[in-house]
Design a protein around this motif. Structure first.
Motif, PDB file in Angstrom:
ATOM      1  N   ARG A 128     -48.336  35.663   1.957  1.00 22.40           N
ATOM      2  CA  ARG A 128     -48.405  36.082   0.607  1.00 22.40           C
ATOM      3  C   ARG A 128     -47.187  35.991  -0.330  1.00 22.40           C
ATOM      4  O   ARG A 128     -46.993  35.538  -1.466  1.00 22.40           O
ATOM      5  CB  ARG A 128     -48.515  37.602   0.844  1.00 22.40           C
ATOM      6  N   PHE A 129     -45.996  35.449   0.462  1.00 18.78           N
ATOM      7  CA  PHE A 129     -44.945  35.491  -0.264  1.00 18.78           C
ATOM      8  C   PHE A 129     -44.380  33.984  -0.301  1.00 18.78           C
ATOM      9  O   PHE A 129     -43.315  33.609  -0.989  1.00 18.78           O
ATOM     10  CB  PHE A 129     -43.463  36.388   0.528  1.00 18.78           C
ATOM     11  N   ASN A 130     -45.081  33.267   0.277  1.00 19.43           N
ATOM     12  CA  ASN A 130     -45.033  31.641   0.139  1.00 19.43           C
ATOM     13  C   ASN A 130     -43.639  31.361   0.906  1.00 19.43           C
ATOM     14  O   ASN A 130     -42.937  30.453   0.263  1.00 19.43           O
ATOM     15  CB  ASN A 130     -44.838  31.162  -1.300  1.00 19.43           C
ATOM     16  N   ILE A 131     -43.442  31.848   1.931  1.00 15.38           N
ATOM     17  CA  ILE A 131     -42.103  31.723   2.923  1.00 15.38           C
ATOM     18  C   ILE A 131     -42.425  31.291   4.459  1.00 15.38           C
ATOM     19  O   ILE A 131     -41.708  31.446   5.131  1.00 15.38           O
ATOM     20  CB  ILE A 131     -41.234  32.819   2.623  1.00 15.38           C
ATOM     21  N   VAL A 132     -43.730  30.811   4.586  1.00 15.89           N
ATOM     22  CA  VAL A 132     -44.408  30.398   5.906  1.00 15.89           C
ATOM     23  C   VAL A 132     -43.000  29.327   6.439  1.00 15.89           C
ATOM     24  O   VAL A 132     -42.842  29.378   7.802  1.00 15.89           O
ATOM     25  CB  VAL A 132     -45.492  29.854   5.880  1.00 15.89           C
ATOM     26  N   GLY A 133     -42.704  28.554   5.610  1.00 10.71           N
ATOM     27  CA  GLY A 133     -41.856  27.463   5.957  1.00 10.71           C
ATOM     28  C   GLY A 133     -40.398  28.063   6.353  1.00 10.71           C
ATOM     29  O   GLY A 133     -39.546  27.173   6.997  1.00 10.71           O
ATOM     30  N   LYS A 134     -40.330  29.209   5.887  1.00 12.11           N
ATOM     31  CA  LYS A 134     -38.762  29.775   6.138  1.00 12.11           C
ATOM     32  C   LYS A 134     -38.699  30.771   7.549  1.00 12.11           C
ATOM     33  O   LYS A 134     -37.660  31.158   7.683  1.00 12.11           O
ATOM     34  CB  LYS A 134     -38.250  30.540   5.012  1.00 12.11           C
ATOM     35  N   LYS A 135     -40.044  30.785   8.005  1.00  8.62           N
ATOM     36  CA  LYS A 135     -39.961  31.902   9.123  1.00  8.62           C
ATOM     37  C   LYS A 135     -39.114  31.841  10.206  1.00  8.62           C
ATOM     38  O   LYS A 135     -38.794  33.038  10.706  1.00  8.62           O
ATOM     39  CB  LYS A 135     -41.500  31.995   9.648  1.00  8.62           C
ATOM     40  N   ASP A 136     -38.652  30.769  10.486  1.00 11.04           N
ATOM     41  CA  ASP A 136     -37.606  30.583  11.839  1.00 11.04           C
ATOM     42  C   ASP A 136     -36.181  30.353  11.316  1.00 11.04           C
ATOM     43  O   ASP A 136     -35.432  30.105  12.202  1.00 11.04           O
ATOM     44  CB  ASP A 136     -38.092  29.376  12.567  1.00 11.04           C
ATOM     45  N   LEU A 137     -36.066  30.571   9.937  1.00  9.08           N
ATOM     46  CA  LEU A 137     -34.366  30.396   9.627  1.00  9.08           C
ATOM     47  C   LEU A 137     -33.986  31.700   9.637  1.00  9.08           C
ATOM     48  O   LEU A 137     -34.487  32.904   9.748  1.00  9.08           O
ATOM     49  CB  LEU A 137     -34.557  29.890   8.191  1.00  9.08           C
ATOM     50  N   PHE A 138     -32.599  31.721   9.645  1.00  6.29           N
ATOM     51  CA  PHE A 138     -31.845  32.747   9.524  1.00  6.29           C
ATOM     52  C   PHE A 138     -31.276  33.324   8.199  1.00  6.29           C
ATOM     53  O   PHE A 138     -31.228  32.321   7.514  1.00  6.29           O
ATOM     54  CB  PHE A 138     -30.579  32.766  10.724  1.00  6.29           C
ATOM     55  N   PRO A 139     -30.972  34.456   7.959  1.00  5.47           N
ATOM     56  CA  PRO A 139     -30.518  34.853   6.624  1.00  5.47           C
ATOM     57  C   PRO A 139     -29.567  33.988   6.068  1.00  5.47           C
ATOM     58  O   PRO A 139     -29.544  33.691   4.824  1.00  5.47           O
ATOM     59  CB  PRO A 139     -30.122  36.339   6.761  1.00  5.47           C
ATOM     60  N   GLU A 140     -28.539  33.737   6.865  1.00  2.00           N
ATOM     61  CA  GLU A 140     -27.407  32.869   6.245  1.00  2.00           C
ATOM     62  C   GLU A 140     -28.093  31.354   5.737  1.00  2.00           C
ATOM     63  O   GLU A 140     -27.309  30.915   5.067  1.00  2.00           O
ATOM     64  CB  GLU A 140     -26.420  32.556   7.154  1.00  2.00           C
TER      65      GLU A 140
END
Length: 221
Positions: A128-140
Motif C-alpha cells: 500500500r505504501f509502495n515500499i516492498v523493496g525497502k522491507k529488509d533495509l534498516f532505518p539508517e
C-alpha cells in the motif's frame, strides 16, 4: 470518544507558572477528523501528547471512551497504547536494530496478532505504501521521507481507534504528502478517528473541522 474540560498544562519556573495550555475545552466524537493549527509554541504538540497519554495536564479533566484518564495506572496506559491509540511522530521513533518490515510488525506483536496473520498484514501495508523493496533495509539506510512513510505504516497497521499525527507530512515532498493525506482520509472514512497537527493549510482541509491554537488557548473551533 474524547471529552476535555477546563484543561491547563504549565511548568513551574522560578516560582512562576509558565502556561503551555490554558482552559482547553474540547469534544471529539468517534469518526471525527480534526486538524489542529497554530504558530510554533501554541501548544499543539503538548495537546496531542495529552490526548495520546504521553503527558498529563496539571488541571482539568480528560475522558477517553468515558473513562477518566487522570492518574490511570501504567498497565492501563499500556493497554490503551496497544489496542486503541496509534501515533505518527515527527521524529519517526523507528527502532534502529529492526528492518522496515520488523518495525511495522511491532504494533501487531504488541497486540498479540499471530505470526502468519502479521506477515500477511505487513505485506499488504508494504504494498500500500509502495515500499516492498525497502522491507529488509534498516532505518539508517532510508531517507528522511522514507523513514516517515515507515513510521506512518507502523502507526496504522494495527488499525487503532484513535490516530494521532504530529506533522505527518512534514518530511515528505508534496506528492508523498498528498498520498498520505488521501490515505488518512480513507482510514477516517473506514471509521478511524484522526487528530492531526499541521502547518499546511491545504492538508488541514482534509479534516472535518479545524481547531486553531494561539498562546495555549483555542481561538477557533
Amino acid at each position: 470518544m474524547i471529552e476535555i474540560k477546563n484543561l491547563f498544562k504549565y511548568y513551574n519556573h522560578k516560582s512562576q507558572k509558565s502556561y503551555v495550555l490554558k482552559d482547553i475545552n474540547l469534544t471529539i466524537e468517534e469518526g471525527d477528523f480534526v486538524s489542529i493549527m497554530g504558530p510554533s509554541g501554541a501548544g499543539k504538540s503538548t495537546l496531542l501528547n495529552i490526548l495520546g497519554l504521553l503527558d498529563e495536564p496539571n488541571e482539568g479533566t480528560y475522558r477517553f471512551f468515558e473513562e477518566e484518564m487522570h492518574n490511570i495506572k501504567e498497565k492501563k496506559r499500556v493497554e490503551y497504547h496497544r489496542n486503541h491509540i496509534g501515533f505518527i511522530f515527527q521524529a519517526y521513533h523507528l527502532i534502529d536494530e529492526m528492518t522496515v518490515a520488523e518495525n511495522i510488525e511491532t504494533a501487531l506483536v504488541y497486540k498479540g496478532v499471530k505470526r502468519k496473520e502479521r506477515q500477511a498484514i505487513v505485506a499488504d501495508v508494504l504494498d500500500r505504501f509502495n515500499i516492498v523493496g525497502k522491507k529488509d533495509l534498516f532505518p539508517e539506510q532510508l531517507s528522511g521521507g522514507q523513514q516517515q512513510l515507515v513510521g506512518i505504516a507502523r502507526a496504522i497497521v494495527a488499525k487503532p481507534a484513535l490516530l494521532l499525527a504530529d506533522e505527518p507530512t512534514g518530511n515528505l515532498h508534496s506528492s508523498q504528502g498528498k498520498m498520505i493525506m488521501d490515505l488518512l482520509k480513507e482510514l477516517n472514512e473506514e471509521g478511524t478517528t484522526i487528530v492531526q497537527v499541521t502547518h499546511n493549510d491545504a492538508f488541514a482541509q482534509y479534516g472535518k473541522r479545524i481547531i486553531n491554537l494561539l498562546d495555549g488557548r483555542i481561538v477557533a473551533n
